[in-house]
Design a protein around this motif. Structure first.
Motif, PDB file in Angstrom:
ATOM      1  N   ASN A  71      -7.426   2.325   0.357  1.00 57.13           N
ATOM      2  CA  ASN A  71      -5.459   3.202   0.232  1.00 57.13           C
ATOM      3  C   ASN A  71      -5.444   4.357   0.351  1.00 57.13           C
ATOM      4  N   LYS A 295      -0.781   2.636  -9.355  1.00 54.82           N
ATOM      5  CA  LYS A 295      -2.213   1.453  -8.839  1.00 54.82           C
ATOM      6  C   LYS A 295      -1.543   1.178 -10.314  1.00 54.82           C
ATOM      7  N   ILE A 298       2.206  -1.113  -9.549  1.00 56.05           N
ATOM      8  CA  ILE A 298       1.966  -2.082  -8.621  1.00 56.05           C
ATOM      9  C   ILE A 298       1.210  -3.408  -9.022  1.00 56.05           C
ATOM     10  N   LEU A 312      -3.932  -5.522  -4.743  1.00 53.10           N
ATOM     11  CA  LEU A 312      -4.401  -3.975  -4.245  1.00 53.10           C
ATOM     12  C   LEU A 312      -5.361  -3.404  -3.838  1.00 53.10           C
ATOM     13  N   TRP A 317      -3.473  -1.026   1.584  1.00 49.48           N
ATOM     14  CA  TRP A 317      -1.968  -0.223   1.709  1.00 49.48           C
ATOM     15  C   TRP A 317      -1.326   1.621   1.787  1.00 49.48           C
ATOM     16  N   THR A 318      -0.087   1.141   1.976  1.00 51.24           N
ATOM     17  CA  THR A 318       0.410   3.087   1.909  1.00 51.24           C
ATOM     18  C   THR A 318       0.917   3.340   0.581  1.00 51.24           C
ATOM     19  N   ILE A 319       0.913   3.854  -0.461  1.00 54.57           N
ATOM     20  CA  ILE A 319       1.745   3.733  -1.550  1.00 54.57           C
ATOM     21  C   ILE A 319       2.866   5.470  -1.662  1.00 54.57           C
ATOM     22  N   LEU A 533       6.768   1.011  -0.546  1.00 55.91           N
ATOM     23  CA  LEU A 533       4.719   0.476  -0.991  1.00 55.91           C
ATOM     24  C   LEU A 533       4.966  -0.228   0.634  1.00 55.91           C
ATOM     25  N   SER A 534       3.640  -0.253   1.236  1.00 57.87           N
ATOM     26  CA  SER A 534       3.545  -0.801   3.364  1.00 57.87           C
ATOM     27  C   SER A 534       2.551  -1.285   3.136  1.00 57.87           C
ATOM     28  N   ARG A 535       2.317  -2.555   4.245  1.00 54.89           N
ATOM     29  CA  ARG A 535       1.049  -2.241   4.363  1.00 54.89           C
ATOM     30  C   ARG A 535       1.132  -3.198   5.823  1.00 54.89           C
ATOM     31  N   LYS A 539       7.039  -3.176   5.058  1.00 58.70           N
ATOM     32  CA  LYS A 539       7.080  -2.964   3.522  1.00 58.70           C
ATOM     33  C   LYS A 539       7.152  -3.853   2.581  1.00 58.70           C
ATOM     34  N   VAL A 540       7.444  -3.910   1.378  1.00 64.18           N
ATOM     35  CA  VAL A 540       7.099  -4.477   0.617  1.00 64.18           C
ATOM     36  C   VAL A 540       8.018  -4.201  -0.939  1.00 64.18           C
TER      37      VAL A 540
END
Length: 752
Positions: A71, A295, A298, A312, A317-319, A533-535, A539-540
């Motif tokens: 992450n 963390k 999320i 997570l 993930w990119t936070i 927040l994206s993966r 985006k989420v």
């Protein structure tokens, strides 16, 4: 009529009497026979579809653990704070896991695992229904199904994923024996602390290999599977610890029920507290606290949405955090200048116990722009910004007043509670109409006699607010507190009069949320440190930081107006500014174990807490920290000084509050900027709003009602008031306080 015609007429009559008329229209399609046929047909169609899916869906060859990634935590300007989430996994064979530990996990998660068909049709159907209804993760599943989800599928709560889980589980049940499935489950499950698999969990929580884990320790690891972050002893709230221990007991009792554990041995078992977590490498200084806060936020959101906490930790993930680098630097510098630079543990033992935590929130967005968790995450993993084990003390008093306004509460003699309402400020005055006796002391046993609510807030008079909480209703006060942002399950949050003094536990993060909601004119504001927040580029969505209207705007603004008085003419005079308006409240807990200042400008809310933490996490007094004059550390001291130093550097935007308030005359004009008027003598009893004729006849709030676009100013047509005397009258000698209440609950003596 002939005989033939008569016979035909008689036959027609018998037919009409013996038969029902034919159904016409849509009713033809809903006879009981046809409904039964529809039902059978639907079942056949569903069975056929299931058979087709069973033939179509194969057991995937690739496993989730081969896709696990790191992450990335970064700021909006692109600065990378940390890369975490490198997979902490060490697969072990089943023969390396003690049989008692295996039994503990099976007892906790699926006690009939060894004999079941591998799927729970009823539980899965319930889960699918709940998913369709948007209720999140509420379905049951077997160990086999959980293993399939962990190893082959995502954690998404969708109907498609649940159907695939069911089909693959049936095939896995045929392909592998139960021991292989259990080994796979134990090696792929998430236990918290970034630990995948029971070997990594054994290391993370007990610092030893799984082969050396006892049944008691194994029962705790099994309990963690239900809620890893909530049951992690190092970070759990009091309620979380109680739930973890209850789950631990449940696991052992189920083992006895299945005859996997001797009842006599069960009775002798003691819960063993897990070891503290080791800090991840590279998360030094404040970075570790920032990452842990993100963390936690999320994981909480994933848990509520049913995605699962392990999603997570699986990585990828990119936070992006909402931290403002300039404000973050200013907050760290303010703590250093006002506190940590003055600490000398060699000269004063108490200095080694001082901990500072702070959270700063942008009012308009609800985003956390700065956070201070401690001097260094590598040395102190408990974040002082998010910890919930210290009392917020008198910073809770505005919540009581907000609840009084929101509930249109009245005093014992039927007077509406406003800033001008009169209360008895006598120290150790027993609270009236309380099921639990309570007679709180005021600071330094000071008695004030009749005082307005405004003066009671300015001077933080315990006896007045204890009675107010009872007048409002303790259950209503707690309801308001939770709505504003406090944790209703925090330790000590009992509906007893002592709650009026902030006897529950709270964190700077939660108190920042409470004050942000007040600053936001009653709109629920839940501080959020995650900007995005994206993966894999997708985006989420996360919950909005700004929520619905919790209390009426006028009520919220009335509280702000009164809190301005605490700054202008009360215990928080150190934060006065000639450049921007300030509202806030100080607090100092029982036995001086914590000190607080929570306050806000028109656009920035910051809560600062200082805590005494001794060896082993024991709470100790802060008295004498930094060689402070007088010994006691008050909320108007170090915490308020940190707040003022930080806010003075970063405050921008509006300089005046945009208030719609009923309390137009509640706050006296602020003193000149160069003057600090911290009160040292008891008040005269004269209300700070429009004077009343006496305690029995407080002024009507409607007499001063005003709804200006900014802070109220006197109308130009108002008659010129008489010239005030050039000298203040000598305040009356305070009455001698009573010898004590008849059994208080408990003997709290919270300061300022």
């Amino acid at each position: 009529m002939g005989r033939a015609e008569a016979r035909r007429a008689q036959k027609s009559t018998r037919t009409a009497k013996g038969k029902k008329p034919k159904k016409s229209g849509i009713r033809r399609f809903f006879t009981w026979k046809k409904l039964l046929a529809y039902f059978v047909g639907l079942i056949a169609l569903g069975a056929g579809a299931f058979v087709a899916l069973y033939m179509y869906v194969d057991v995937p060859t690739g496993k989730l653990e081969t896709q696990l990634q790191s992450n990335v935590y970064k700021l909006d300007n692109g600065t990378v704070l940390a890369r975490t989430g490198q997979v902490n996994r060490d697969t072990v064979t089943l023969d390396k896991i003690p049989e008692g530990v295996q039994h503990a996990v099976v007892a906790a998660e699926n006690k009939d695992f060894w004999t079941d068909p591998g799927v729970d049709i009823k539980g899965t159907a319930r889960g699918i229904f709940n998913t369709l209804m948007g209720r999140g993760k509420q379905g049951g599943s077997t160990i086999t199904q959980q293993y399939v989800k962990n190893s082959y599928l995502s954690q998404e709560q969708t109907v498609t994923r649940k159907v695939k889980e069911l089909i693959i589980s049936l095939k896995v049940q045929q392909k592998f024996d139960k021991k292989e499935i259990l080994a796979g489950y134990l090696n792929t499950s998430y236990y918290g602390r970034n630990a995948y698999g029971i070997q990594a969990a054994s290391r993370a929580y007990f610092d030893k290999d799984v082969k050396d884990i006892t049944v008691e320790e194994g029962a705790y690891l099994a309990a963690l599977l239900q809620a890893p972050s909530q049951y992690d002893w190092s970070a759990a709230t009091d309620a979380g610890k109680a739930n973890a221990k209850a789950r631990w007991n449940y696991v052992l009792d189920k083992m006895v029920e299945k005859k996997w554990l001797d009842p006599d041995k069960r009775r002798t078992m003691q819960f063993e507290v897990p070891k503290q977590p080791k800090p991840p490498k590279g998360l030094t200084g404040q970075n570790g606290y920032l990452v842990e806060a993100a963390k936690s936020e999320i994981e909480h959101a994933f848990r509520k949405s049913g995605r699962g906490e392990g999603a997570l930790a699986a990585g990828g993930w990119t936070i992006t955090l909402s931290i403002d680098p300039n404000r973050q630097k200013a907050l760290e510098q303010a703590v250093k200048d006002k506190v940590t630079s003055k600490l000398d543990p060699q000269a004063r033992k108490v200095d080694a116990y001082a901990q500072v935590g702070a959270v700063s929130v942008d009012r308009k967005t609800g985003k956390v722009v700065a956070l201070y968790g401690g001097q260094d995450f590598e040395k102190h993993q408990i974040s002082n910004a998010t910890r919930e084990d210290y009392q917020p003390a008198s910073t809770f008093k505005p919540v009581i007043f907000a609840s009084a306004l929101d509930n249109k509460s009245k005093t014992q003699d039927g007077q509406p509670i406003t800033a001008s309402t009169i209360y008895d400020g006598t120290s150790e005055r027993p609270v009236k109409n309380s099921d639990t006796p309570f007679a709180p002391q005021n600071e330094d046993h000071q008695s004030y006699g009749p005082v307005t609510v405004q003066e009671s807030m300015n001077k933080s008079i315990n006896s007045a607010f204890a009675q107010m909480a009872v007048d409002v209703g303790l259950d209503k006060v707690k309801k308001t507190a939770v709505a504003l942002g406090m944790n209703g399950e925090a330790g000590g949050f009992e509906e007893k009069p002592a709650m009026s003094l902030g006897s529950m536990s709270a964190s700077p993060l939660h108190m920042a949320g409470v004050y942000a909601t007040l600053a936001n004119h009653g709109k629920q504001t839940t501080p959020s440190i995650v900007a995005s927040l994206s993966r894999n580029g997708e985006k989420v969505a996360l919950p909005d930081a700004i929520g619905p209207q919790i209390i009426d705007r006028v009520d919220a603004d009335d509280v702000t107006q009164v809190l301005k008085g605490v700054v202008n003419d009360g215990t928080a005079s150190v934060v006065q500014s000639s450049e921007y308006a300030v509202a806030g409240k100080t607090g100092t807990s029982d036995d001086n174990k914590s000190a607080w200042f929570s306050g806000y400008t028109p656009d920035l809310i910051t809560s600062v807490g200082m805590f005494g933490e001794g060896p082993g996490g024991k709470q100790v007094p802060l008295t004498g920290t930094g060689g402070v004059d007088g010994g006691r550390v008050n909320g108007g001291g170090y915490p308020a000084e940190i707040w003022a130093a930080y806010t003075g550097k970063v405050a921008d935007g509006d300089t005046e509050f945009d208030l719609k308030t009923d309390e137009a005359g509640a706050v006296p004009p602020p003193p000149a900027p160069t003057v600090s008027t911290k009160p040292s003598a008891p008040p005269s009893g004269k209300p700070s709003s429009t004077p009343s004729t006496g305690p029995s006849t407080p002024p009507s709030p409607s007499a001063s009602r005003n709804t200006p676009s900014h802070d109220p100013k006197p109308p130009t047509t108002k008659p010129t008031p008489p010239t005030p005397p050039t000298t203040k009258p000598t305040p009356p000698t305070p009455p001698t306080p009573p010898t004590g209440g008849d059994g208080v609950d408990p003997p709290f003596n919270n300061r300022d």
